[in-house]
Structures are given as structure tokens and as C-alpha cells.
Scaffold this motif. Structure first.
Motif, PDB file in Angstrom:
ATOM      1  N   THR A 184      14.936  11.738 -11.753  1.00  0.00           N
ATOM      2  CA  THR A 184      14.488  10.350 -11.844  1.00  0.00           C
ATOM      3  C   THR A 184      14.164   9.788 -10.463  1.00  0.00           C
ATOM      4  O   THR A 184      13.204   9.018 -10.307  1.00  0.00           O
ATOM      5  N   THR A 185      14.923  10.175  -9.456  1.00  0.00           N
ATOM      6  CA  THR A 185      14.603   9.757  -8.077  1.00  0.00           C
ATOM      7  C   THR A 185      13.212  10.241  -7.688  1.00  0.00           C
ATOM      8  O   THR A 185      12.417   9.489  -7.111  1.00  0.00           O
ATOM      9  N   LEU A 186      12.895  11.490  -8.030  1.00  0.00           N
ATOM     10  CA  LEU A 186      11.573  12.023  -7.717  1.00  0.00           C
ATOM     11  C   LEU A 186      10.493  11.264  -8.472  1.00  0.00           C
ATOM     12  O   LEU A 186       9.440  10.926  -7.908  1.00  0.00           O
ATOM     13  N   LEU A 187      10.737  10.953  -9.731  1.00  0.00           N
ATOM     14  CA  LEU A 187       9.749  10.195 -10.509  1.00  0.00           C
ATOM     15  C   LEU A 187       9.528   8.810  -9.913  1.00  0.00           C
ATOM     16  O   LEU A 187       8.403   8.320  -9.831  1.00  0.00           O
ATOM     17  N   ARG A 188      10.609   8.160  -9.475  1.00  0.00           N
ATOM     18  CA  ARG A 188      10.498   6.829  -8.881  1.00  0.00           C
ATOM     19  C   ARG A 188       9.733   6.874  -7.555  1.00  0.00           C
ATOM     20  O   ARG A 188       9.028   5.924  -7.207  1.00  0.00           O
ATOM     21  N   ILE A 189       9.869   7.967  -6.822  1.00  0.00           N
ATOM     22  CA  ILE A 189       9.088   8.125  -5.586  1.00  0.00           C
ATOM     23  C   ILE A 189       7.610   8.286  -5.920  1.00  0.00           C
ATOM     24  O   ILE A 189       6.738   7.698  -5.269  1.00  0.00           O
ATOM     25  N   ILE A 190       7.305   9.065  -6.960  1.00  0.00           N
ATOM     26  CA  ILE A 190       5.909   9.228  -7.384  1.00  0.00           C
ATOM     27  C   ILE A 190       5.344   7.883  -7.841  1.00  0.00           C
ATOM     28  O   ILE A 190       4.190   7.543  -7.553  1.00  0.00           O
ATOM     29  N   ALA A 191       6.181   7.088  -8.542  1.00  0.00           N
ATOM     30  CA  ALA A 191       5.726   5.796  -9.065  1.00  0.00           C
ATOM     31  C   ALA A 191       5.599   4.727  -7.991  1.00  0.00           C
ATOM     32  O   ALA A 191       4.864   3.748  -8.164  1.00  0.00           O
ATOM     33  N   GLY A 192       6.343   4.880  -6.883  1.00  0.00           N
ATOM     34  CA  GLY A 192       6.311   3.877  -5.819  1.00  0.00           C
ATOM     35  C   GLY A 192       7.484   2.929  -5.830  1.00  0.00           C
ATOM     36  O   GLY A 192       7.518   1.953  -5.078  1.00  0.00           O
ATOM     37  N   PHE A 193       8.502   3.206  -6.662  1.00  0.00           N
ATOM     38  CA  PHE A 193       9.694   2.361  -6.707  1.00  0.00           C
ATOM     39  C   PHE A 193      10.735   2.782  -5.675  1.00  0.00           C
ATOM     40  O   PHE A 193      11.689   2.054  -5.404  1.00  0.00           O
ATOM     41  N   GLU A 194      10.591   3.977  -5.128  1.00  0.00           N
ATOM     42  CA  GLU A 194      11.426   4.468  -4.029  1.00  0.00           C
ATOM     43  C   GLU A 194      10.498   5.099  -2.993  1.00  0.00           C
ATOM     44  O   GLU A 194       9.379   5.515  -3.319  1.00  0.00           O
ATOM     45  N   PHE A 195      10.982   5.177  -1.749  1.00  0.00           N
ATOM     46  CA  PHE A 195      10.209   5.822  -0.692  1.00  0.00           C
ATOM     47  C   PHE A 195      10.969   7.044  -0.183  1.00  0.00           C
ATOM     48  O   PHE A 195      12.193   6.994  -0.011  1.00  0.00           O
ATOM     49  N   PRO A 196      10.269   8.147   0.070  1.00  0.00           N
ATOM     50  CA  PRO A 196      10.949   9.341   0.575  1.00  0.00           C
ATOM     51  C   PRO A 196      11.386   9.154   2.025  1.00  0.00           C
ATOM     52  O   PRO A 196      10.742   8.427   2.787  1.00  0.00           O
ATOM     53  N   ASP A 197      12.477   9.801   2.397  1.00  0.00           N
ATOM     54  CA  ASP A 197      12.890   9.822   3.807  1.00  0.00           C
ATOM     55  C   ASP A 197      12.014  10.784   4.603  1.00  0.00           C
ATOM     56  O   ASP A 197      11.751  10.571   5.783  1.00  0.00           O
ATOM     57  N   ASP A 198      11.609  11.853   3.947  1.00  0.00           N
ATOM     58  CA  ASP A 198      10.712  12.840   4.568  1.00  0.00           C
ATOM     59  C   ASP A 198       9.697  13.275   3.520  1.00  0.00           C
ATOM     60  O   ASP A 198       9.944  13.220   2.320  1.00  0.00           O
ATOM     61  N   GLY A 199       8.537  13.744   3.998  1.00  0.00           N
ATOM     62  CA  GLY A 199       7.521  14.274   3.115  1.00  0.00           C
ATOM     63  C   GLY A 199       6.602  13.203   2.556  1.00  0.00           C
ATOM     64  O   GLY A 199       6.788  12.004   2.790  1.00  0.00           O
ATOM     65  N   VAL A 200       5.598  13.649   1.814  1.00  0.00           N
ATOM     66  CA  VAL A 200       4.604  12.735   1.255  1.00  0.00           C
ATOM     67  C   VAL A 200       4.305  13.121  -0.198  1.00  0.00           C
ATOM     68  O   VAL A 200       4.603  14.236  -0.640  1.00  0.00           O
ATOM     69  N   VAL A 201       3.692  12.183  -0.911  1.00  0.00           N
ATOM     70  CA  VAL A 201       3.190  12.414  -2.267  1.00  0.00           C
ATOM     71  C   VAL A 201       1.684  12.209  -2.232  1.00  0.00           C
ATOM     72  O   VAL A 201       1.198  11.195  -1.714  1.00  0.00           O
ATOM     73  N   LEU A 202       0.946  13.178  -2.776  1.00  0.00           N
ATOM     74  CA  LEU A 202      -0.513  13.113  -2.770  1.00  0.00           C
ATOM     75  C   LEU A 202      -1.046  13.029  -4.192  1.00  0.00           C
ATOM     76  O   LEU A 202      -0.594  13.772  -5.068  1.00  0.00           O
ATOM     77  N   PHE A 203      -1.978  12.102  -4.414  1.00  0.00           N
ATOM     78  CA  PHE A 203      -2.772  12.091  -5.634  1.00  0.00           C
ATOM     79  C   PHE A 203      -4.170  12.557  -5.244  1.00  0.00           C
ATOM     80  O   PHE A 203      -4.861  11.879  -4.463  1.00  0.00           O
ATOM     81  N   ASP A 204      -4.570  13.717  -5.746  1.00  0.00           N
ATOM     82  CA  ASP A 204      -5.880  14.275  -5.391  1.00  0.00           C
ATOM     83  C   ASP A 204      -6.089  14.297  -3.875  1.00  0.00           C
ATOM     84  O   ASP A 204      -7.102  13.821  -3.348  1.00  0.00           O
TER      85      ASP A 204
END
Length: 396
Positions: free
Chosen positions: A45-65
Motif C-alpha cells: 500500500t505504501t508503494l501504491l500511495r507513492i505511485i498515486a502521489g499521496f506519499e513521496f519516496p525517500d529515494d528513487g523515482v516513479v515514471l509514467f511513460d
């Protein structure tokens, strides 16, 4: 394809001293139905919230296309989220709930009306369109939430345990609806669940998570039939797991004639080391031996674990006819507990070594299902080497 590719690029997240996600790294294909599966607290769920924008990662990035979306707010990410709690407005009708995102965009009324009716029809709630949420069942409420999430036409739909509040029959029905919707609209679905049967039913691929790590990614077939670790083997369905030591590993032809390797294991829980044989008079002392393509470099003496699914094991009152086959494992035991559940029976069998194993017997034909096996019956259990699978070093 309408959906976006989603790349999780070395994402980590900590809450104080607790590591929720530890260097997560994988890519979800455009239009894929991808599930994050694991027990409570594993990080899904933490990972899903990071993808959704409700949490921010301490390291790394999320890419859409290939576009980094970490800095974007949730409403700018071309994704929408469906929660297990529905989050419907109780004072609004189903029509108004589904229309709400479009009204925020100040879309013309005639366009809103057309799209609302289209998406209400998509989730098969036409006859309930003017009802309030308190007049609907739990499954109907969740379908309203899905229609509202889809009406903005996101490229990624995020589903956070959307069925966990429903009873078993409603969950099964809504799973079929979700799969149908995915096929119809073709966007990327990212589905969070702790229920392995849900994930196996609808996913194109599954990421199995535990303690903030992704342990294995694969199709439902790969995850179930070829688990990478003991945790995956035990978490996905039921299985029998044994610790063992490698005795030998030699070239072998599989049933199709392809080159493979046959690994011979000494398994204390199943009997002491003995030469490979299928003599049913001496089966209690046989090795467990199995063919595994990924272990051609397995070293003699290496400690491993292996798994055999209960439905892969045959249970009979008479010794099985193995003929000239050298790839069948056979043991005698006593039925400690037979459990009938309609479509199958589950047997707990205590082997002569004292080890209890689970065996599933499918009921396929009422008139020709073999002799009935009862409590305390002496039985034989057997399985092919092809059906057992080494999962990991037992000491890791």
C-alpha cells in the motif's frame, strides 16, 4: 494501448527507523493488470500511495511513460485511485457521484450526462443511477467508486484492496467485473491485495512482496508453479515444504525429450539416503528426486528447500504402478485427517518417518473416483519429480 507504462526506479521509503520499501525496482507494461501481493505491512500500500502521489519516496523515482511524476500532485498524474472504503458522497445520487469529477472540470452539461450514463452502464448500474449510496449493496457501491475513478479516463487505475470489505461471493462477482472492465477499457490496472486467490484470478503479472522487498515477479502460473523462495511457495496457495541436502545433480531428459538436470536430494523428514529406485517394497527409504532446470550448478552437500503442491500428490490404497519410471517418489503413511469439501478432499497423511503432509484429491467423476479413503487408512502417496521444485537455500 490506452494505458501508461509505469516504472518503479529504485524506490525506497522509511518511516523513522522502519523501512517500508527497500530499493524497489520494476516496470509495469502499458495496459497490464498488475498486482502487488503480500501480507499486511509488506509495503504494497505504501508503494501504491507513492505511485498515486499521496506519499513521496525517500529515494528513487516513479515514471509514467518515461516521465518522472514524483513532483506532480495526485490530480496531475493521469491516475485515479479506488479505495476499499468507497469514499462516496452519501448525500449525492449515483449519477451525481460519478459526475462529480467532470463538474470540477466545468464540462458542459450535455457532455457530462453522456459520459455519466456511459460509465454507469459500463459498471452495469443503469437501473440504480438515481439511488443514494445507502440504497446500494457493498458491491454496487464499489462499482460506483470504480465508475467515478474511470470517468476521468486515467491512464493508470490504482486499486487499494477494493474488495476486502465485501463477503466472499460479492468479491468473486466483482473480480469478474474488474477483469471485464480491464479488457474493455485497456488501461493499466495496479491492484493491491493480500488475497492470493484474487491476484491469481485476474492478474497478467504479480509482484509478491514481504518486509519491503519484492521477492518475485511473474505470471500467476510462474508464481504458483515455480516459486522463487520459501515465502512465496507458502504464501501462494498451500504446499508441502521440506529441508534437504543435495546428493547429486546429473543431466536428464524431461518427458518431452529436452535436456535437463535431475537433482537427487537427501530428505531426513522423508527417510534416509538410498539409491534411486521405484521398488514399492523399499519406498520408505527413497530419496526425494526432482528435475529442476535452474539448478544445473547445484553443489553436492548444499542445503536447499523444496516444495510439492498437495494437488500434485497422488493418494492410493494400493502401491502405485510406476513401471520402469525412475522419477516417481512413493511413500507409505496413515490418514490422520480426511476433510471433504465438495469438489475435493484434503488428506493429512502421517508418513512412516512421522512427517505429516497435505494431499488434495479432486472429485472429477462421481461414479469413477476410486476407492473411498477413510480416517486411519494405510495409504500410499506419490508424486513425479517433475512436480517438485527447489525454492531456495534453507539457511538463507
Amino acid at each position: 494501448m490506452k494505458g501508461s507504462q509505469v516504472t518503479i526506479d529504485h524506490v525506497s521509503k522509511r518511516f523513522g527507523d522502519f523501512v517500508a520499501l527497500d530499493d524497489i525496482n520494476f516496470t509495469i507494461k502499458p495496459g497490464e493488470f498488475f498486482s502487488l501481493l503480500g501480507p499486511s505491512g509488506c509495503g504494497k500500500t505504501t508503494l501504491l500511495r507513492i505511485i498515486a502521489g499521496f506519499e513521496f519516496p525517500d529515494d528513487g523515482v516513479v515514471l509514467f511513460d518515461d516521465k518522472n511524476i514524483v513532483a506532480l500532485p495526485p490530480n496531475k498524474r493521469h491516475s485515479n485511485t479506488v479505495f476499499q472504503t468507497y469514499a462516496l458522497f452519501p448525500h449525492m445520487s449515483i449519477y451525481e457521484n460519478v459526475a462529480f469529477p467532470l463538474r470540477l472540470k466545468k464540462m458542459p452539461k450535455d457532455e457530462i450526462d453522456k459520459k455519466v450514463r456511459e460509465y454507469v452502464h459500463l459498471v452495469q448500474l443503469d437501473e440504480h443511477i438515481y439511488k443514494k449510496p445507502n440504497q446500494l449493496s457493498g458491491g454496487q457501491k464499489q462499482r460506483v467508486a470504480i465508475a467515478r475513478a474511470l470517468i476521468n479516463e486515467p491512464k493508470v487505475l490504482l486499486l487499494d484492496e477494493p474488495l476486502s470489505a465485501l463477503d466472499a461471493k460479492l468479491r468473486a462477482n466483482l473480480l469478474v467485473d474488474l477483469d471485464r472492465l480491464h479488457d474493455q477499457i485497456g488501461i493499466t490496472f495496479i491492484y493491491v491485495t493480500h488475497d492470493q486467490s484474487e491476484a491469481l484470478s485476474v492478474s497478467d503479472r504479480i509482484a509478491v512482496m514481504n518486509h519491503g522487498h519484492v521477492l518475485q515477479i511473474g505470471t500467476p502460473y510462474e508464481i504458483y508453479e515455480s516459486p522463487a523462495t520459501q515465502f512465496v511457495a507458502q504464501f501462494i496457495g498451500e504446499t508441502n515444504l521440506f529441508s534437504a541436502e543435495v546428493e547429486d545433480c546429473v543431466p536428464h531428459k524431461d518427458p518431452s525429450g529436452n535436456d535437463d538436470f535431475m537433482t537427487t536430494l537427501s530428505v531426513p523428514e522423508l527417510g534416509h539416503q538410498a539409491p534411486l529406485a521405484t521398488d514399492t517394497e523399499a519406498t520408505a527409504a527413497l530419496d526425494r528426486f526432482m528435475q529442476v532446470t535452474d539448478y544445473e550448478h547445484t553443489d553436492k552437500g548444499q542445503k536447499v528447500a523444496f516444495t510439492i503442491r498437495p494437488e500434485k500428490i497422488r493418494i492410493t490404497l494400493e502401491p502405485p504402478a510406476t513401471g520402469a519410471r525412475t522419477d516417481v517418489n512413493v511413500f507409505k503413511g496413515i490418514v490422520e485427517e480426511p476433510i471433504y469439501s465438495g469438489f475435493q478432499s484434503k488428506f493429512y497423511v502421517r508418513l512412516e518417518t512421522g512427517k505429516v503432509i497435505k494431499v488434495f484429491k479432486q472429485h472429477t467423476d462421481y461414479m469413477d473416483d476410486g476407492p473411498v479413503i477413510h480416517w486411519k487408512d494405510e495409504v500410499y502417496v506419490s508424486w513425479s519429480a517433475e512436480d517438485a521444485y527447489i525454492v531456495e537455500d534453507i539457511e538463507k
